[in-house]
Design an enzyme around this catalytic site. Sequence first.
Site, PDB file in Angstrom:
ATOM      1  N   CYS A  29       9.610 -13.279  43.750  1.00 24.44           N
ATOM      2  CA  CYS A  29       9.377 -11.900  44.168  1.00 24.44           C
ATOM      3  C   CYS A  29       8.742 -11.094  43.036  1.00 24.44           C
ATOM      4  CB  CYS A  29      10.686 -11.239  44.592  1.00 24.44           C
ATOM      5  SG  CYS A  29      10.478  -9.526  45.117  1.00 24.44           S
ATOM      6  N   LYS A  68      12.512 -20.809  45.114  1.00 25.46           N
ATOM      7  CA  LYS A  68      11.143 -20.493  45.505  1.00 25.46           C
ATOM      8  C   LYS A  68      10.438 -19.877  44.313  1.00 25.46           C
ATOM      9  CE  LYS A  68       8.332 -17.604  48.541  1.00 25.46           C
ATOM     10  NZ  LYS A  68       8.321 -16.475  49.488  1.00 25.46           N
ATOM     11  N   HIS A  96       5.012 -20.376  46.652  1.00 28.01           N
ATOM     12  CA  HIS A  96       4.052 -19.388  47.150  1.00 28.01           C
ATOM     13  C   HIS A  96       2.779 -19.583  46.323  1.00 28.01           C
ATOM     14  CE1 HIS A  96       3.239 -15.034  48.595  1.00 28.01           C
ATOM     15  NE2 HIS A  96       2.100 -15.613  48.239  1.00 28.01           N
ATOM     16  N   ASN A 127       4.075 -21.957  51.105  1.00 27.65           N
ATOM     17  CA  ASN A 127       4.210 -20.572  51.542  1.00 27.65           C
ATOM     18  C   ASN A 127       2.978 -19.779  51.113  1.00 27.65           C
ATOM     19  OD1 ASN A 127       5.732 -17.656  50.382  1.00 27.65           O
ATOM     20  ND2 ASN A 127       5.678 -18.169  52.551  1.00 27.65           N
ATOM     21  N   GLY A 128       2.645 -18.736  51.879  1.00 26.09           N
ATOM     22  CA  GLY A 128       1.542 -17.855  51.506  1.00 26.09           C
ATOM     23  C   GLY A 128       0.330 -17.952  52.393  1.00 26.09           C
ATOM     24  N   GLY A 129       0.438 -18.677  53.521  1.00 25.64           N
ATOM     25  CA  GLY A 129      -0.744 -18.902  54.337  1.00 25.64           C
ATOM     26  C   GLY A 129      -0.956 -17.938  55.484  1.00 25.64           C
TER      27      GLY A 129
END
Length: 406
Positions: A29, A68, A96, A127-129
């Site tokens: 984050c 993550k 990410h 992640n992030g798509g």
Amino acid sequence: MGTSDAERALAVARLVENDVAGIDVNMGCPKEYSTKGGMGAALLSDPDKIEKILSTLVKGTRRPVTCKIRILPSLEDTLSLVKRIERTGIAAIAVHGRKREERPQHPVSCEVIRAIADTLSIPVIANGGSHDHIQQYSDIEDFRQATAASSVMVARAAMWNPSIFLKEGLRPLEEVMQKYIRYAVQYDNHYTNTKYCLCQMLREQLESPQGRLLHAAQSSREICEAFGLGAFYEETTQELDAQRTKLSARTSEETGEPAEDTSGVIKMAVKFDRRAYPAHITPKMCLLEWCRREKLAQPVYETVQRPLDRLFSSIVTVAEQKYQSTLWDKSKKLAEQAAAIVCLRSQGLPEGRLGEESPSLHKRKREAPDQDPGGPRAQELAQPGELCKKPFVALGSSEESPLEGW
């Protein structure tokens, strides 16, 4: 969880490990509220701390531990970090594919996620798509293949339209929002979260008439009315209140409350919702005003705190009769307001809700919205010798309390 301390992370994990399937540490984050406390993406610059947190959790809990991360400025540093993370014994890692300073408008680095997946033996979650790759269900598998990951984590695309997970294709947004609102009401979701999620769904439609109504909504009721679900809200909340009352009564019987603790106390399963009242009116104010008009002694509140979850319950005494909500609240003030509601409803009196304000309250000087009607201002108005309010008692093993054992 967000954490920057291994021992505190372990303490929290042990609190919840019997109720969850796994423990995940957020190390990606980039928001200031997370990084300024050394959490989230701030951990990426401190591999030693990452290793300590994850190793402590892996050794100290009975659940799988995952984390993550975001990618680092260089591929070499990224691969070095994930290898070190893998050695802690975690079960999987989510990646990410953006750097700490990058945002959704920046392209996701599928090739870096693929390099990580090729390097590690544990599952890698891509992640992030959402912005560039995932527009419908079939795109999820395409993104997984592009990154060589074991699975895909979908965030924003799922917020925009949760039916992204339907193999048959996306459902119309209006249908999805209607269904979501019904779930939100049925499961008593806080209106601010419901409103946020709906705003994410509307996106470019926020300036539409319906979007403006949503933006102005200050309660679950108003959200429902904006989407033509006002009748559903009223019916559902009545059913929920009835269920809470029934459950509370059954729970009281099962816990074996001493008879002397409950005799003579009128109870209802109610909570004080600040959003249902004008800024300058509260149930405690209405009750106090009524007592003055009837020349009764001022209400006396006895509030206790339950050690297990630190919630509060209050009993108010008016004219030698005690009133109490069976629902515990997160603060002393909320618990006292709930007790006042029980008293007012039992007497068939207005409690100050929007649309039913007591005219007499406007004849007095209005108190500040956040001022406690049982506080210093109210005590100044009390007759000499009258007791306005007793201090609350924190329940403990060494203290006697009329609510001990609840």
